[in-house]
Write an enzyme that holds these catalytic residues in place. Structure first.
Site, short mmCIF file in Angstrom:
data_model
loop_
_atom_site.label_atom_id
_atom_site.label_comp_id
_atom_site.label_asym_id
_atom_site.label_seq_id
_atom_site.Cartn_x
_atom_site.Cartn_y
_atom_site.Cartn_z
N CYS A 1 68.61 22.64 20.07
CA CYS A 1 69.37 23.50 18.97
C CYS A 1 69.90 22.66 18.00
O CYS A 1 70.90 21.70 18.45
CB CYS A 1 70.49 24.45 19.72
N CYS B 1 72.65 38.22 10.76
CA CYS B 1 72.92 37.31 11.90
C CYS B 1 74.17 36.17 11.56
O CYS B 1 74.39 35.86 10.69
CB CYS B 1 71.84 36.52 11.88
N CYS C 1 72.88 22.50 23.73
CA CYS C 1 71.51 22.85 24.26
C CYS C 1 70.42 21.71 23.73
O CYS C 1 70.51 21.51 22.43
CB CYS C 1 71.01 24.36 24.07
N GLU D 1 77.12 29.08 8.47
CA GLU D 1 76.09 30.22 7.69
C GLU D 1 75.72 31.24 8.37
O GLU D 1 76.17 31.67 9.56
CB GLU D 1 74.60 29.12 7.83
N CYS E 1 66.13 30.86 13.60
CA CYS E 1 67.02 30.46 14.63
C CYS E 1 66.84 29.08 14.93
O CYS E 1 65.83 28.33 14.94
CB CYS E 1 66.11 31.18 15.96
N1 SAH Z 1 74.99 30.30 21.41
C1 SAH Z 1 74.30 31.28 21.40
C2 SAH Z 1 73.91 32.08 20.20
C3 SAH Z 1 73.36 31.16 19.09
S1 SAH Z 1 71.56 30.71 19.31
C4 SAH Z 1 73.13 31.28 22.33
O1 SAH Z 1 72.68 30.25 22.70
O2 SAH Z 1 72.59 32.54 22.98
C5 SAH Z 1 70.69 31.87 18.90
C6 SAH Z 1 69.23 31.72 19.51
O3 SAH Z 1 68.59 30.91 19.09
C7 SAH Z 1 69.39 31.40 20.89
O4 SAH Z 1 68.66 32.21 22.03
C8 SAH Z 1 69.15 29.76 20.87
O5 SAH Z 1 68.59 29.50 22.26
C9 SAH Z 1 68.15 30.06 20.00
N2 SAH Z 1 67.48 28.64 19.48
C10 SAH Z 1 68.48 27.60 19.33
N3 SAH Z 1 67.74 26.40 18.68
C11 SAH Z 1 66.38 27.16 18.45
C12 SAH Z 1 65.60 26.52 17.87
N4 SAH Z 1 65.58 25.37 17.23
N5 SAH Z 1 64.41 27.30 17.61
C13 SAH Z 1 64.29 28.64 18.14
N6 SAH Z 1 65.35 29.10 18.49
C14 SAH Z 1 66.46 28.48 18.85
FE1 SF4 Z 2 73.30 26.38 22.76
FE2 SF4 Z 2 72.96 26.30 20.31
FE3 SF4 Z 2 73.45 28.46 21.53
FE4 SF4 Z 2 75.31 26.41 21.23
S1 SF4 Z 2 74.52 27.75 19.64
S2 SF4 Z 2 74.92 27.54 23.16
S3 SF4 Z 2 73.90 24.87 21.63
S4 SF4 Z 2 71.72 27.57 21.73
#
Ligand code: SAH
Ligand code: SF4
Length: 380
Positions: A118, A104, A115, A91, A354
């Site tokens: 996420c 994005c 994580c 996406e 996000c």
């Molecule tokens: N993998 C990279 C970039 C993609 S995630 C990273 O982790 O930085 C982009 C952002 O969205 C990151 O800061 C991530 O921690 C945040 N994110 C992930 N899941 C989320 C959620 N459920 N609610 C809000 N932010 C979230």
């Molecule tokens: Fe962590 Fe999600 Fe970013 Fe992957 S995309 S590094 S699981 S926050």
């Protein structure tokens, strides 16, 4: 198999053309057709010699991911679902704001880093996206938004200055914050970054392209050396004990190392601060003490904070912090003179906020199966 020209940046295309006995200016012409005018048919590249067009049609192609869905949210946020083959889809999201338009984009089908909060991480991991699949998201978005240049008007490429919003450009900023960890797909991401920055392609300023990472320290150093762009680091916790749980890559690259890497990055970065992203999880990382601990942690790193209210997804196990607590948290950081913003949640009604991007991933890590077994074990 035909060579997909979207996999090349300017240097790669020039080398490939040289292999065919073609001059560098031919590569430049084709690059502009592909990325400035959004042309995917060699036949219509009118200033390219006819014989070369015919040759290209034989041995090369412009293969874009297939568009599966185009959704528009009530607030104007737009989300595209793109097929990248073998049952995987990614996406990409466009967020229009008064003074900028941000796209994005995703860099992997899924993510291997798990994580806790996420939804992409929850889905498992299939594979890295190719350069064509990464830049293809920008290509499609520009196509859908009518943001490509008109070749007939012969405009010269123009850099987007930091201060003025270019009224003729709908996509003024790109953030690598979609699905996946960009620094775990280094080569393809950097080639795509070159295209974003190239005056003969998308011509964005380094300050308007932001890569977000969970903190893969050696790759942060490499990015600083090879292709510095604005950097956002997903912090999410003020100490190793908590970050180990929320962002498991922390066990490999703990906070002290991450902070040093941030400082080193600033030597070559186009901006003079790092943006720290911090997702606000109710009762987990959002207390006043956590905020004070953060202030101590980032003491030596010029930075700004971006607090992200947690965006829920099914069975996440987390809740969004109440807005009063987010405000109090921000106040403590600001009292320490750290510029702090709270991210507005956009496109929630189409799951475009996000951490809500999920696309469709055929998990090769069998994470979901493992989880099911764990739950079964815990229950027995
Ligand atoms: N993998 C990279 C970039 C993609 S995630 C990273 O982790 O930085 C982009 C952002 O969205 C990151 O800061 C991530 O921690 C945040 N994110 C992930 N899941 C989320 C959620 N459920 N609610 C809000 N932010 C979230
Ligand atoms: Fe962590 Fe999600 Fe970013 Fe992957 S995309 S590094 S699981 S926050």
């Amino acid at each position: 198999m035909k060579q997909n020209l979207l996999d090349f940046d300017a240097a790669g295309l020039t080398t490939w053309f040289a292999g065919m006995g073609e001059k560098p200016f031919r590569a430049k012409q084709v690059l502009r057709w592909l990325h400035q005018f959004g042309e995917d048919d060699f036949e219509r590249m009118s200033d390219v010699a006819k014989s070369l067009r015919a040759r290209l049609a034989e041995i090369a192609e412009v293969r874009l991911p297939q568009m599966l869905r185009d959704s528009v949210a009530a607030d104007g946020t737009r989300k595209w679902l793109l097929d990248v083959g073998n049952g995987n889809a990614v996406e990409c999201v466009y967020i229009p704001e008064e003074n900028r338009g941000t796209l994005c984009i995703s860099t992997q089908a899924g993510c291997a880093l798990e994580c806790a909060f996420c939804s992409t991480g929850r889905q498992g991991f299939n594979r890295n996206l190719s350069t064509a699949e990464i830049i293809g998201q920008l290509w499609w978005a520009k196509k859908a938004l009518g943001d490509f240049r008109d070749p007939g008007r012969g405009e010269s490429p123009r850099r987007i200055a930091e201060t003025d919003f270019p009224a003729d450009r709908i996509i003024s900023n790109v953030v690598l914050m979609g699905m996946g960890e960009p620094l775990a797909n280094f080569e393809n991401v950097v080639t795509a970054l070159h295209l974003m920055l190239d005056d003969n392609a998308y011509g964005l300023s380094r300050r308007r392209v932001t890569l977000s990472t969970s903190g893969i320290v050696p790759a942060m150093d490499r990015l600083g050396d090879e292709c510095p762009v604005a950097l956002a680091v997903s912090l999410h916790a003020p100490n190793d004990e908590l970050r180990d749980k929320l962002v498991p890559i922390n066990r490999k690259y703990p906070l002290a190392e991450l902070m040093s890497a941030c400082r080193r990055y600033l030597d070559t970065a186009p901006r003079d601060f790092i943006t720290f992203e911090y997702v606000m999880l109710d009762g987990v990382n959002d207390s006043e003490e956590h905020a004070r601990e953060l202030v101590r942690l980032v003491r030596d790193v010029p930075c700004k904070f971006n607090l992200i209210p947690f965006n829920p997804f099914p069975d996440s196990g987390f809740k969004r912090s109440p807005s009063l607590r987010v405000r109090r948290f921000a106040e403590i950081l600001m009292q320490a003179r750290i510029v702090t913003t709270t991210r507005k949640t956009r496109g929630e009604d189409i799951a475009a906020a996000c951490g809500q991007l999920a696309g469709q991933v055929r998990d090769r890590t069998q994470r979901r199966d493992k989880r099911t077994i764990n739950i079964a074990e815990a229950a027995s």
